[in-house]
Design a protein around this motif. Structure first.
Motif, PDB file in Angstrom:
ATOM      1  N   GLY A 221     -39.679 -33.884 -36.667  1.00 47.18           N
ATOM      2  CA  GLY A 221     -38.809 -32.752 -36.907  1.00 47.18           C
ATOM      3  C   GLY A 221     -38.875 -32.342 -38.368  1.00 47.18           C
ATOM      4  N   PRO A 222     -38.109 -32.998 -39.226  1.00 46.64           N
ATOM      5  CA  PRO A 222     -38.053 -32.607 -40.636  1.00 46.64           C
ATOM      6  C   PRO A 222     -39.410 -32.810 -41.327  1.00 46.64           C
ATOM      7  N   GLY A 223     -39.561 -32.161 -42.481  1.00 49.81           N
ATOM      8  CA  GLY A 223     -40.809 -32.267 -43.218  1.00 49.81           C
ATOM      9  C   GLY A 223     -41.015 -33.623 -43.865  1.00 49.81           C
ATOM     10  N   LEU A 226     -35.291 -38.087 -44.405  1.00 46.97           N
ATOM     11  CA  LEU A 226     -34.082 -37.487 -44.962  1.00 46.97           C
ATOM     12  C   LEU A 226     -33.041 -38.541 -45.308  1.00 46.97           C
ATOM     13  N   ILE A 331     -33.021 -41.033 -42.365  1.00 49.74           N
ATOM     14  CA  ILE A 331     -33.305 -40.369 -41.091  1.00 49.74           C
ATOM     15  C   ILE A 331     -34.817 -40.206 -41.057  1.00 49.74           C
ATOM     16  N   PRO A 332     -35.517 -41.031 -40.257  1.00 53.34           N
ATOM     17  CA  PRO A 332     -36.982 -40.940 -40.264  1.00 53.34           C
ATOM     18  C   PRO A 332     -37.433 -39.570 -39.739  1.00 53.34           C
ATOM     19  N   ASN A 371     -36.732 -30.783 -32.032  1.00 57.28           N
ATOM     20  CA  ASN A 371     -37.858 -31.569 -32.528  1.00 57.28           C
ATOM     21  C   ASN A 371     -39.093 -31.355 -31.649  1.00 57.28           C
TER      22      ASN A 371
ATOM     23  N   SER B 289     -35.029 -27.103 -47.517  1.00 58.23           N
ATOM     24  CA  SER B 289     -34.888 -28.492 -47.959  1.00 58.23           C
ATOM     25  C   SER B 289     -35.154 -29.464 -46.808  1.00 58.23           C
ATOM     26  N   LEU B 290     -34.938 -28.984 -45.574  1.00 51.85           N
ATOM     27  CA  LEU B 290     -35.181 -29.816 -44.394  1.00 51.85           C
ATOM     28  C   LEU B 290     -36.676 -29.862 -44.074  1.00 51.85           C
ATOM     29  N   GLY B 291     -37.388 -28.824 -44.506  1.00 52.53           N
ATOM     30  CA  GLY B 291     -38.818 -28.755 -44.198  1.00 52.53           C
ATOM     31  C   GLY B 291     -39.080 -28.368 -42.751  1.00 52.53           C
ATOM     32  N   SER B 292     -38.073 -27.821 -42.087  1.00 53.81           N
ATOM     33  CA  SER B 292     -38.208 -27.412 -40.683  1.00 53.81           C
ATOM     34  C   SER B 292     -36.974 -26.610 -40.295  1.00 53.81           C
ATOM     35  N   THR B 294     -35.158 -27.407 -37.644  1.00 52.93           N
ATOM     36  CA  THR B 294     -34.549 -28.252 -36.611  1.00 52.93           C
ATOM     37  C   THR B 294     -33.083 -28.569 -36.903  1.00 52.93           C
ATOM     38  N   SER B 314     -26.335 -41.827 -37.350  1.00 50.56           N
ATOM     39  CA  SER B 314     -27.803 -41.803 -37.418  1.00 50.56           C
ATOM     40  C   SER B 314     -28.377 -43.160 -37.043  1.00 50.56           C
ATOM     41  N   LEU B 315     -29.460 -43.112 -36.248  1.00 52.85           N
ATOM     42  CA  LEU B 315     -30.189 -44.330 -35.885  1.00 52.85           C
ATOM     43  C   LEU B 315     -31.318 -44.503 -36.902  1.00 52.85           C
ATOM     44  N   HIS B 316     -31.290 -45.593 -37.652  1.00 49.15           N
ATOM     45  CA  HIS B 316     -32.254 -45.730 -38.749  1.00 49.15           C
ATOM     46  C   HIS B 316     -33.539 -46.438 -38.342  1.00 49.15           C
TER      47      HIS B 316
END
Lengths: 475, 475
Positions: A221-223, A226, A331-332, A371, B289-292, B294, B314-316
């Motif tokens: 999802g994200p670049g 996070l 957040i991977p 995503n 900043s999110l790069g997406s 989503t 959040s699941l890490h």
């Protein structure tokens, strides 16, 4: 009719110290294929085998395989050898490997792993004793005992010993396919001694293995990764989606939720129904090897069927997520879930893959996530089942009864030995798995051992097998 | 009434090259707290600050903190300083840190990270420029500009600068608690300049942070990792259970499934409803900043509320499972799932933990697995919200309007700065977060920068804030 084997057996007993000495020499060469620094030792072990075979009168050669992909290291050679070329005899192709798993005394070994230690109770302790130097030397010892006893060797023996089995058998498959109709052209059957009895008391012959389709589910999802403080709650998190999809694949009791998988599984025949109860296997020894009582089934039959003839789905892990000890509030951005399905007759690789892809795609779609997901197979290896009624198995069964005094269990295994299927397909011949060691040998563990009894009787077994092979009618 | 600040502002402009030179000296000291080999540089940076403060007439000392736990390294000292002790003035305690994140040119920097580079567009590039050497020097520069302009310093200034912020602030919390009623006893309010504007145009004052409760779910079964071929389908697999439990915690749209969490969240007041629309924040910059794209919500208000005043889960990741690239057919014997909940008013740590434990225990029980599960909190840090109506914030707001010509946004942040709450609790006083840099400064990234305008106007802002503080009525 039963071959006259007493002279051979007696000679094996007479030479037993010598055979243990040969195992000592082999164990002393630390041929660890996964450690680049040990590569010269792996090569040395290949040369040792070639020299021993040559001394025994076999025609032996070293097949170089070039560089190990992605490295500057040469792959260790494959030892190809032939002993006898009498057109009136059957020809048996045998396979084994001369490399071993890593071992350091500091891993917890009671003795030096690369010094064979003979314990009072008969354990021959050392890395490679049972996996697979003992069985490989078994073939050499069988030749030598025949010579010493002045007994004609009953078959032509083709040998294929590799040095990369513990690290992916790099280069072997190509060679076997290449030589199927060349070096191995006159093989009438194949025998592999590189597995184990189901327990410690009853010998077995193995005629089936499960296959393995290995999958990845990639969600991104994200670049970039996070900070969960800054982005938690306002962005779709790939881990949340992945864990949901992975969780939908299989029930805690092992039931696979993907429609169309169990429908492909061969029905249990009446013959098969009766087969499991007689097998030398107890839930107690299973609990011991599991290290817990967390088995799904309470009874032996369901458990053996689950291992041998039913598919299973295991979740192996997640790449890209936080996996270290401690705490990290990440957040991977991209996570890759890994799982595999053990396959059985009559599952088809392509069909199974399609069912998996469809299921995963639908499960992801239901999440309504922004995503991106893709699912793909990393590698697929087919299941293998041979006919245990073939003369190759008949001969091995008779030899087992002669040497050990009991009928062997006919077993299958839950794991994969991909080269088994390769040999079958390259030669078009029946393949038999004829184990020498027992279930407690600890092949990949500390304190690996081969019981002296299994080694010496195993040498008798390999020789006897070849004699019965020579006598079996074609079928 | 508005203080007479023109003389001070003019002096800051006059000294701007000198202040940039001071930042250059500070950036040139590679005070990377996470790298043991750089520890002498971190210490050197502490000494540099102490010496500069002494030259400016402050009373400065270095507080040694002993060894870094688990190492033979000395922790860098905390610089404590006081400038002025006039009982008729208010006393303001300021905090900052003089250590920095790691940086190597080879990471992708356009310039040498430890050489301050002044770009034509006004960017002052260098590691630590914005995080947090620029703001720390801001206080020193404000003192110097007052002296040069011959303007009486409006307050007594207490300073606390640490050298381990980027590596867990080892030792700081104890010192702050210890000195709360001693060195910091006469502080009337606290100001921390170590965060950033929400965007690049509008200054902000920050009055809230989310807390963070970090949890582990440990599931184990077999005695050791298993081969999925041998055991797949016949044993309960800890990964199967864990992924199920983790998947039950949160929905893909961020909804937390644990009953009793959202019930603790402070209701949105009518006042608050109107607060978000005016904030200088756009979905476009968030997507950047999110790069997406989503994001869960399409609109700014819901997004800001999700970050500032709603809990998130959040699941890490998972410890103990296969996490490398490639394929491994392992059944992990023990897996530890990691997740965290960002907490907000009026959530209580203990109550939240109890709700989490109960939910996870029930979710695991439903699986009917023979594996063993335990759930526990690794660490918990409370949320923080200050009153933005306090004179401390009023003064900062007036100073911002005076310097920047606009009213500041009153913001909260989604992340945690645990020391904020520590200062509040140790001193019992209002804490204000007064950022100098903007959202694009790249604090922990390559090419970290502080815009010259933010640095110079920021120095004016810090000084102006102290003048308005001196004028504010008690409230």
């Amino acid at each position: 009719m039963a071959p006259q084997l007493d002279g051979y057996f007696k000679q094996v007993d007479t030479l037993s110290d010598h055979f243990i000495e040969r195992l000592r020499q082999a164990v002393a060469i630390p041929s660890v294929s996964s450690e680049p620094a040990r590569r010269p030792d792996v090569v040395r072990m290949g040369h040792y085998l070639r020299d021993q075979l040559t001394k025994l009168g076999a025609t032996a050669e070293l097949r170089e395989l070039g560089k190990q992909p992605g490295t500057d290291l040469n792959l260790p050679p494959i030892v190809l050898a032939r002993y006898g070329s009498d057109k009136n005899k059957r020809t048996i192709l045998v396979y084994g490997h001369y490399d071993v798993q890593p071992a350091e005394k500091s891993d917890g070994w009671d003795t030096e792993p690369f010094e064979l230690t003979v314990k009072e109770d008969g354990r021959l302790c050392g890395r490679g004793s049972t996996d697979d130097k003992g069985p490989v030397l078994g073939w050499l010892n069988a030749i030598e005992a025949h010579q010493a006893a002045g007994i004609d060797f009953p078959v032509n023996l083709l040998m294929c010993f590799e040095g990369m089995e513990e690290y992916g058998s790099e280069g072997l498959e190509d060679l076997v396919n290449e030589e199927g109709k060349k070096y191995f052209a006159d093989a009438d059957a194949v025998c592999i001694s590189d597995n184990y009895w189901l327990g410690t008391e009853r010998p077995c012959l193995t005629y089936g293995l499960r296959g393995c389709n290995y999958y990845s589910i990639e969600i991104s999802g994200p670049g970039a990764d996070l900070h969960s403080g800054v982005f938690g709650g306002l962005a779709h998190e790939p881990m949340t989606d992945l864990v949901r999809v992975m969780g939908s694949l299989v029930e805690p009791d092992g039931t696979i939720n993907i429609p169309g998988i169990k429908e492909q599984v061969a029905p249990v025949t009446a013959d098969e129904e009766g087969l499991y109860d007689g097998i030398a296997f107890t839930m107690e020894t299973l609990h011991e090897s599991l290290g817990s009582k967390t088995t799904i089934f309470e009874d032996k039959k369901k458990t053996l069927m689950a291992r041998w003839r039913m598919p299973s789905l295991s979740l192996h892990g997640i790449e890209g997520a936080f996996s270290a000890p401690g705490a990290k509030t990440v957040i991977p951005a991209k996570v890759i879930g890994k799982f595999s399905i053990r396959t059985v007759p009559n599952m088809e690789i392509e069909k199974t893959n399609d069912l998996v892809y469809k299921f995963v795609e639908e499960a992801f779609k239901k999440l309504n996530s922004k995503n991106t997901m893709k699912v793909y197979a990393q590698h697929c290896g087919n299941w293998w089942v041979a006919s245990p009624k073939h003369w190759n198995f008949e001969a091995a069964a008779k030899a087992t009864e002669r040497v050990w005094g009991v009928k062997p269990d006919f077993t299958r295994e839950g794991g994969s030995i991909p080269i088994t299927l390769t040999f079958q397909e390259a030669t078009g011949k029946n393949v038999l798995l004829l184990p020498m060691g027992s279930s407690t040998d600890g092949a990949h563990s500390i304190n690996e051992k081969l019981d002296k009894k299994n080694y010496i009787e195993g040498i008798k077994l390999l020789g006897a097998y070849l004699h019965y092979v020579a006598e079996e009618p074609m079928n």
